[in-house]
Design an enzyme around this catalytic site. Structure first.
Site, short mmCIF file in Angstrom:
data_model
loop_
_atom_site.label_atom_id
_atom_site.label_comp_id
_atom_site.label_asym_id
_atom_site.label_seq_id
_atom_site.Cartn_x
_atom_site.Cartn_y
_atom_site.Cartn_z
CG HIS A 57 15.38 -38.28 -4.02
ND1 HIS A 57 15.55 -39.62 -3.75
CD2 HIS A 57 16.63 -37.77 -4.15
CE1 HIS A 57 16.85 -39.89 -3.69
NE2 HIS A 57 17.52 -38.77 -3.93
CE LYS B 31 12.67 -12.30 -9.80
NZ LYS B 31 13.27 -12.24 -8.55
CD GLU C 12 8.94 -12.62 -7.87
OE1 GLU C 12 8.86 -12.05 -6.79
OE2 GLU C 12 9.94 -12.51 -8.63
NE ARG D 196 4.73 1.37 0.04
CZ ARG D 196 5.64 1.03 0.93
NH1 ARG D 196 6.91 1.14 0.65
NH2 ARG D 196 5.28 0.58 2.11
CE LYS E 180 11.26 -3.85 -5.57
NZ LYS E 180 11.85 -5.06 -6.17
CB CYS F 61 -0.94 0.10 1.19
SG CYS F 61 -2.07 -1.26 1.38
CG ASN G 59 1.05 0.43 4.36
OD1 ASN G 59 0.72 -0.75 4.30
ND2 ASN G 59 2.22 0.88 3.95
N GLY G 60 -1.11 -1.37 6.63
CA GLY G 60 -0.84 -2.26 7.77
C GLY G 60 -2.09 -3.07 8.09
CD1 TRP H 228 -0.45 -6.17 -3.06
CD2 TRP H 228 -0.85 -6.80 -0.95
NE1 TRP H 228 -0.17 -7.50 -2.94
CE2 TRP H 228 -0.41 -7.92 -1.68
CE3 TRP H 228 -1.18 -6.96 0.39
CZ2 TRP H 228 -0.26 -9.18 -1.09
CZ3 TRP H 228 -1.04 -8.22 0.97
CH2 TRP H 228 -0.58 -9.31 0.22
CD GLU I 115 15.78 -14.54 -7.56
OE1 GLU I 115 15.18 -14.98 -6.57
OE2 GLU I 115 15.54 -13.43 -8.06
C1 G6P Z 1 8.39 -9.25 -1.87
C2 G6P Z 1 8.95 -8.84 -3.21
C3 G6P Z 1 10.17 -9.70 -3.52
C4 G6P Z 1 11.19 -9.59 -2.42
C5 G6P Z 1 10.60 -9.94 -1.05
C6 G6P Z 1 11.53 -9.56 0.08
O1 G6P Z 1 7.86 -10.52 -1.96
O2 G6P Z 1 7.97 -8.98 -4.23
O3 G6P Z 1 10.75 -9.24 -4.74
O4 G6P Z 1 12.26 -10.44 -2.67
O5 G6P Z 1 9.38 -9.20 -0.84
O6 G6P Z 1 11.69 -8.18 0.07
P1 G6P Z 1 12.91 -7.40 0.71
O7 G6P Z 1 12.59 -5.97 0.43
O8 G6P Z 1 12.90 -7.72 2.16
O9 G6P Z 1 14.14 -7.87 0.03
#
Ligand code: G6P
Length: 610
Positions: A506, A487, A490, A27, A605, A2, A100-101, A74, A483
């Site tokens: 396995h 990616k 996501e 956000r 984010k 948010c 926000n929260g 969000w 990772e």
């Molecule tokens: C969210 C973002 C990810 C990020 C994760 C941790 O899920 O979408 O891209 O890796 O948070 O965020 P940070 O800011 O703590 O690295």
């Protein structure tokens, strides 16, 4: 998670709020709204969907006001729709809040307010704030006191902003667990959940800390604790330019950020790496380095992509620094009575520096006496401020929701820490110089990889309709497999799993047929021979194989269907190179599917709720 922005001054706040919300959309972006106050009149305009839709609605209304707040959401409580969008109002429609929260005791508070005759318009927890503050205003308290009293009743987290038609000379803000900054201008002031929303107008900011609230007027601000003690706050100068948060001609922030990696990685090393002497200098760790080196154990904790960086860090530190390392999801660490003491170092990694679980883990470790360290990107973020010491990665603002350049810069900083500790622990000068020289050469090698962009885009065409993907790697490149899979899922919504290549036997091997693309991360490192065996096992079952391989590897082309070649480096640094083609592959597949890569569905984010 948010976004919050607010303005008080002599300009029309509407374009300022809209511009701020657009910059905050990373956000959260499922609905947006603004609330403005003018001449005892109050107007709220909200919309489901992106800020651009809200903007269209606002153009028709041609509003003008000197005081307003805006929010991009969000969803946590209540689906994304207009009713649940912020600002929320009291029933007299003269008080607006954006939040926000999460209010954890919202149901109890809501029931009590309903008994008092309040009616709720939304399914959100946030609306409680509007009626709760109203209940204190009704008792004759002023706005500031009413907010303060409401905060005492609330359990949970908040970044909160409130405006009121009967006191139109101020915005009240409060913070617990969700970031809030006050931006200071000339004859105007701003509030925001992060500086990108107000950077176009001011570089002077004040960061609120948890438990603080502030009254912000045109020419002034006053910060207090919720218990009413006045607090002197430091004014910080933001060292970031507007260009850094623009797309600079790229179609997406994600592509811009992938392409920036030679520079962002250089910035992570600048002034820190001494290649000739094989050493690293990290000013942020100077005061704690002895304690760090003498730790019995290093625990690294993080979420998402940063957690993958932590896994690579574990391999680096154990191999070179010879200190036992454990890696923990922050969300798990905080709730499992962890055994931790003053002999441990606890290192959190967070791009945003605001992730709720990571922050909570840091606090838990600090309370238990560990050396609590942070690796962050966002300067002045909560984790950066609450860590006992730490290192900024200096990757520059990362706006695309899928983390790319922050990941490679986190790896660089972990390599620098590894070099720093292992040097002090007596690795040979030759080894240290080799490590430092290789690290120094990484930006140029990244440039070479980025030249493969068009080829990777062509490859993406062949895979855009895949339903599933498997990513396999070993050793240092097992976290890269995780990772790469993250990616892809996501931003392309293709189901993808990352696995240690040998573990495939396995379980995941049962999934392999001609419809299953398998990405092997297979540089010529100490596990190469074993990975080739795993490749053969997939090939024998008809899987379509893409290999990320060494540019000097001629054999692998014979075995796999597609290769993406990366320059050779030492094993420890391979993840910095091998992860980049996977970022590009995910990006191009998502673009070919017509998806919004910068704002993938359901994600945010900065995850400031647990
Ligand atoms: C969210 C973002 C990810 C990020 C994760 C941790 O899920 O979408 O891209 O890796 O948070 O965020 P940070 O800011 O703590 O690295």
């Amino acid at each position: 998670m948010c976004g919050i922005v607010g303005y008080i001054g002599d300009k029309n706040c509407v374009p300022i709020l809209i511009d701020g919300l657009k910059r905050l959309e990373y956000r959260g972006y499922d609905s947006a709204g603004i609330g403005i106050v003018r001449e005892n009149d109050a107007i709220v305009v909200k919309n489901k969907g992106k800020v651009s839709l809200l903007e269209e609605k606002l153009v028709e209304q041609n509003l003008n006001s000197n005081l307003g707040i805006g929010h991009t959401r969000w969803a946590t409580h209540g689906i994304p729709n207009e009713q649940n969008a912020h600002p929320h109002t009291n029933s007299k429609n003269n008080l607006f809040i954006i939040h926000n929260g999460i209010i954890e005791n919202f149901q109890v508070l809501k029931n009590a307010l309903i008994k008092l005759g309040y009616t709720f318009e939304s399914d959100t927890d946030s609306e409680v704030f509007a009626h709760l503050i109203d209940s204190f205003l009704n008792k004759g308290y002023n706005l500031s006191k009413s907010v303060q009293m409401a905060l005492i009743e609330v359990d949970g987290t908040y970044g909160l902003a409130v405006i009121y038609t009967l006191e139109p000379d101020k915005i009240i803000v409060a913070r617990k667990g969700s970031p809030l900054v006050i931006g200071l201008g000339e004859g105007e002031n701003f509030i925001a959940s992060d500086v990108s929303a107000i950077l176009a107008h001011t570089k002077q900011v004040i960061y609120l800390d948890d438990g603080e609230f502030a009254e912000v007027s045109i020419n002034n601000f006053a910060v207090k604790t919720i218990e009413d003690e006045t607090i002197e706050k430091e004014i910080h100068e933001i060292n970031m330019s507007l260009d850094e948060i623009d797309k600079s001609g790229f179609n997406h922030f994600m592509l811009k950020e992938i392409m920036e990696q030679p520079e962002s990685v250089r910035n992570s090393m600048r002034g820190r790496l001494q290649a000739e002497s094989g050493s690293a200098k990290l000013g942020g760790l100077t005061d704690v380095v002895d304690r760090l080196i003498n730790s019995k154990r290093i625990i690294i904790s993080a979420c998402g992509t940063s957690w993958h960086a932590a896994l690579v860090g574990e391999y680096m530190l154990e191999q070179y620094a010879r200190i036992p390392v454990e890696v923990e999801y922050a969300s798990e660490f905080r709730y499992r009575s962890p055994i931790i003491s003053s002999h441990d170092s606890f290192l959190v990694i967070s791009q945003s520096g605001e992730t709720a679980d990571t922050l909570a883990a840091l606090r838990e470790a600090k309370n238990k006496g560990a050396l609590a360290l942070g690796i962050c990107n966002v300067v002045g973020s909560t984790i950066a401020r609450e860590s006992m010491a730490g290192v900024y990665i200096h990757a520059g603002p990362e706006i695309g929701v899928a983390s790319t350049k922050a990941f490679t810069s986190q790896l660089v900083v972990l390599a620098l820490i590894t070099l720093l500790i292992s040097k002090r622990k007596g690795i040979s000068k030759t080894k240290a110089v080799e490590l430092a020289t290789e690290l120094n050469a990484i930006p140029k090698k990244i440039e070479q990889i980025l030249n493969l962009n068009e080829g990777i885009e062509r490859l993406a065409k062949d895979f855009q309709n895949a339903q599933n993907f498997l990513y396999l790697g070993r050793g240092y490149n097992f976290p890269v497999a995780l990772e790469g899979a993250l990616k892809l899922k996501e931003i392309s919504y293709i189901h993808a799993e990352g696995y240690p290549a040998a573990e495939m036997k396995h379980g995941p091997i049962a999934l392999i047929d001609e419809n299953m693309p398998v990405v092997f991360i297979a540089p010529k490192d100490s596990t190469y021979g074993k990975v080739i065996n795993n490749i053969q096992e997939v090939k024998a079952r008809g899987g379509r194989i893409i290999a990320i391989a060494d540019d000097a590897d001629g054999e692998i082309d014979e075995i796999v269907d597609y290769t993406i070649k990366v320059p050779r480096t030492i094993e420890m640094l391979t993840p910095i190179l091998t992860s980049i083609p996977l970022q590009l592959l995910a990006y191009h597949i998502a673009v070919k599917k017509g998806l919004n890569v910068d704002q993938p569905r359901n994600l945010a984010k900065s995850v400031t709720v647990e």
